[in-house]
Design an enzyme around this catalytic site. Structure first.
Site, mmCIF file in Angstrom:
data_model
loop_
_atom_site.group_PDB
_atom_site.id
_atom_site.type_symbol
_atom_site.label_atom_id
_atom_site.label_comp_id
_atom_site.label_asym_id
_atom_site.label_seq_id
_atom_site.Cartn_x
_atom_site.Cartn_y
_atom_site.Cartn_z
ATOM 1 N N HIS A 1 -1.577 1.218 -4.313
ATOM 2 C CA HIS A 1 -1.949 2.616 -4.060
ATOM 3 C C HIS A 1 -1.085 3.592 -4.869
ATOM 4 O O HIS A 1 -1.089 4.788 -4.606
ATOM 5 C CB HIS A 1 -1.841 2.944 -2.551
ATOM 6 N N GLY B 1 2.770 -4.412 9.076
ATOM 7 C CA GLY B 1 2.731 -2.967 9.325
ATOM 8 C C GLY B 1 1.580 -2.237 8.669
ATOM 9 O O GLY B 1 1.769 -1.174 8.088
ATOM 10 N N THR B 2 0.393 -2.810 8.764
ATOM 11 C CA THR B 2 -0.774 -2.095 8.242
ATOM 12 C C THR B 2 -1.902 -2.181 9.263
ATOM 13 O O THR B 2 -2.099 -3.214 9.893
ATOM 14 C CB THR B 2 -1.202 -2.606 6.841
ATOM 15 N N GLN C 1 0.846 -1.198 0.000
ATOM 16 C CA GLN C 1 0.000 0.000 0.000
ATOM 17 C C GLN C 1 0.882 1.249 0.000
ATOM 18 O O GLN C 1 0.390 2.362 -0.034
ATOM 19 C CB GLN C 1 -0.887 0.011 1.256
ATOM 20 N N ASN C 2 2.193 1.024 0.090
ATOM 21 C CA ASN C 2 3.104 2.166 0.227
ATOM 22 C C ASN C 2 3.454 2.767 -1.129
ATOM 23 O O ASN C 2 3.636 2.045 -2.105
ATOM 24 C CB ASN C 2 4.381 1.728 0.945
ATOM 25 N N VAL C 3 3.600 4.077 -1.130
ATOM 26 C CA VAL C 3 3.969 4.752 -2.373
ATOM 27 C C VAL C 3 5.483 4.967 -2.452
ATOM 28 O O VAL C 3 5.998 5.440 -3.456
ATOM 29 C CB VAL C 3 3.200 6.094 -2.548
ATOM 30 N N ASP C 4 6.220 4.598 -1.382
ATOM 31 C CA ASP C 4 7.685 4.666 -1.456
ATOM 32 C C ASP C 4 8.187 3.473 -2.277
ATOM 33 O O ASP C 4 7.407 2.576 -2.623
ATOM 34 C CB ASP C 4 8.306 4.689 -0.040
ATOM 35 N N CYS D 1 -0.715 10.234 -17.163
ATOM 36 C CA CYS D 1 -1.325 11.246 -18.029
ATOM 37 C C CYS D 1 -2.819 10.930 -18.173
ATOM 38 O O CYS D 1 -3.198 9.840 -18.607
ATOM 39 C CB CYS D 1 -0.651 11.236 -19.403
HETATM 40 P P1 OAD Z 1 -1.317 3.095 9.006
HETATM 41 O O1 OAD Z 1 -0.564 4.301 9.427
HETATM 42 O O2 OAD Z 1 -2.804 3.127 9.061
HETATM 43 O O3 OAD Z 1 -0.847 1.872 9.899
HETATM 44 C C1 OAD Z 1 0.505 1.589 10.131
HETATM 45 C C2 OAD Z 1 0.562 0.333 10.967
HETATM 46 O O4 OAD Z 1 1.921 -0.029 11.120
HETATM 47 C C3 OAD Z 1 -0.008 0.503 12.384
HETATM 48 O O5 OAD Z 1 -0.914 -0.567 12.620
HETATM 49 C C4 OAD Z 1 1.211 0.419 13.284
HETATM 50 O O6 OAD Z 1 0.923 -0.257 14.509
HETATM 51 C C5 OAD Z 1 2.166 -0.417 12.439
HETATM 52 N N1 OAD Z 1 3.591 -0.168 12.692
HETATM 53 C C6 OAD Z 1 4.224 1.012 12.887
HETATM 54 N N2 OAD Z 1 5.548 0.839 13.038
HETATM 55 C C7 OAD Z 1 5.776 -0.503 12.925
HETATM 56 C C8 OAD Z 1 6.947 -1.329 12.997
HETATM 57 N N3 OAD Z 1 8.154 -0.819 13.183
HETATM 58 N N4 OAD Z 1 6.784 -2.665 12.851
HETATM 59 C C9 OAD Z 1 5.542 -3.209 12.631
HETATM 60 N N5 OAD Z 1 4.419 -2.481 12.561
HETATM 61 C C10 OAD Z 1 4.525 -1.147 12.705
HETATM 62 O O7 OAD Z 1 -0.803 2.718 7.543
HETATM 63 P P2 OAD Z 1 -1.461 1.765 6.456
HETATM 64 O O8 OAD Z 1 -2.196 0.634 7.091
HETATM 65 O O9 OAD Z 1 -0.405 1.432 5.492
HETATM 66 O O10 OAD Z 1 -3.534 5.129 1.369
HETATM 67 O O11 OAD Z 1 -2.494 2.745 5.772
HETATM 68 C C11 OAD Z 1 -3.240 2.285 4.668
HETATM 69 C C12 OAD Z 1 -3.513 3.404 3.704
HETATM 70 O O12 OAD Z 1 -4.102 4.500 4.409
HETATM 71 C C13 OAD Z 1 -2.289 4.019 3.079
HETATM 72 O O13 OAD Z 1 -1.765 3.263 2.010
HETATM 73 C C14 OAD Z 1 -2.820 5.332 2.602
HETATM 74 C C15 OAD Z 1 -3.774 5.720 3.708
HETATM 75 O O14 OAD Z 1 -4.978 6.227 3.286
HETATM 76 C C16 OAD Z 1 -3.219 5.884 0.287
HETATM 77 O O15 OAD Z 1 -2.338 6.689 0.252
HETATM 78 C C17 OAD Z 1 -4.073 5.622 -0.912
#
Ligand code: OAD
Length: 244
Positions: free
Chosen positions: A110, A177-178, A92-95, A118
């Site tokens: 994502h 990590g999501t 889901q990461n854009v990096d 374009c």
């Molecule tokens: P979140 O910020 O919602 O969640 C990050 C998760 O990573 C959390 O559950 C943390 O507990 C966990 N975490 C943080 N540091 C960690 C580590 N060192 N080891 C393991 N886990 C760790 O991010 P996403 O779930 O990726 O969409 O968010 C989903 C989407 O929400 C993103 O892709 C973005 C946003 O809307 C778009 O940009 C389209």
């Protein structure tokens, strides 16, 4: 761990890049705290004020371009290279830290920060340079039609046909990590389970959909994931030895 897997599917979120110094979305310092989602990540916002949205993503580019993969990214790249079964990453990461670590089968559902699409011809421009409302598409040569190749709320995810195929085929589904709150990615675990996969969650704490996982490994994934990968590789090696 003595089970051998044929198809491992890894879903990653912002937490996999946290130990590379990149902010996650929903933690205290997260991105959405400084900017309203509706101003920078919706298709309406882009139609209303494309300059503002372009500037937001352009500002992120230097940090993401300079970021280095951490031990979690490196462990996944090692798994893809050395494991006997197939390993795919849906992120889901854009990096681009999975690619920098050496992973090759990566699907950015994502989008990617270093791409623009374009809206006239649909072609992708790959660049770490700033893109704005004046940028000319290198394919159709029309100016002012480039959009950051980031999936905004209100748009379909990318690579979904491929993801559906992978969800059906996988026998191990790992989420790293999501937070499990943004759909449809948060629902992938359910689909994988339906098709018979074992499901593991790697996170600091339980995600919103944690009841759908068979196993939970809580802690920093920069530590937990390399240990898990080493164990998988070791058991595959032992199995091979025993078959000799
Ligand atoms: P979140 O910020 O919602 O969640 C990050 C998760 O990573 C959390 O559950 C943390 O507990 C966990 N975490 C943080 N540091 C960690 C580590 N060192 N080891 C393991 N886990 C760790 O991010 P996403 O779930 O990726 O969409 O968010 C989903 C989407 O929400 C993103 O892709 C973005 C946003 O809307 C778009 O940009 C389209």
């Amino acid at each position: 761990m003595n089970k051998q897997y044929k198809h491992i599917l890894v879903l990653t979120g912002a937490g996999v890049s946290a130990e590379s110094g990149l902010a996650t979305f929903r933690d205290a310092e997260g991105l959405w705290n400084n900017h309203k989602v509706e101003d920078v990540a919706t298709i309406d916002a882009f139609e209303r004020n494309p300059e503002y949205v372009h500037a937001f993503y352009n500002e992120m580019k230097p940090e993401l371009s300079a970021a280095k993969p951490n031990s979690a990214h490196l462990a996944l790249a090692k798994l893809e290279k050395e494991y006997t079964g197939e390993v795919n990453i849906v992120t889901q990461n854009v990096d681009t830290l999975h690619e920098k670590a050496g992973s090759r089968k990566v699907y950015h559902i994502h989008g990617q920060i270093n791409q623009a699409v374009c809206l006239n011809c649909g072609q992708i421009l790959e660049t770490w340079d700033a893109v704005d409302t004046q940028t000319v598409c290198p394919h159709c040569h029309i100016a002012g039609m480039m959009k950051p190749n980031i999936v905004f709320f209100g748009e379909s995810l990318l690579y979904m046909n491929e993801v559906e195929r992978l969800l059906k085929a996988c026998d191990l589904f790992i989420s790293v990590g999501t937070s499990g709150v943004v759909y449809p990615a948060a629902g992938f675990v359910q689909a994988a389970k339906y098709h018979g996969a074992e499901t593991w969650e790697f996170n600091l704490e339980a995600g919103a959909n944690n009841y759908l996982f068979d196993k939970h490994i809580y802690g920093k994934c920069g530590t937990t994931l390399p240990a898990f990968v080493d164990e998988l590789l070791k058991s595959a090696e032992e199995k091979e030895k025993n078959n000799d």
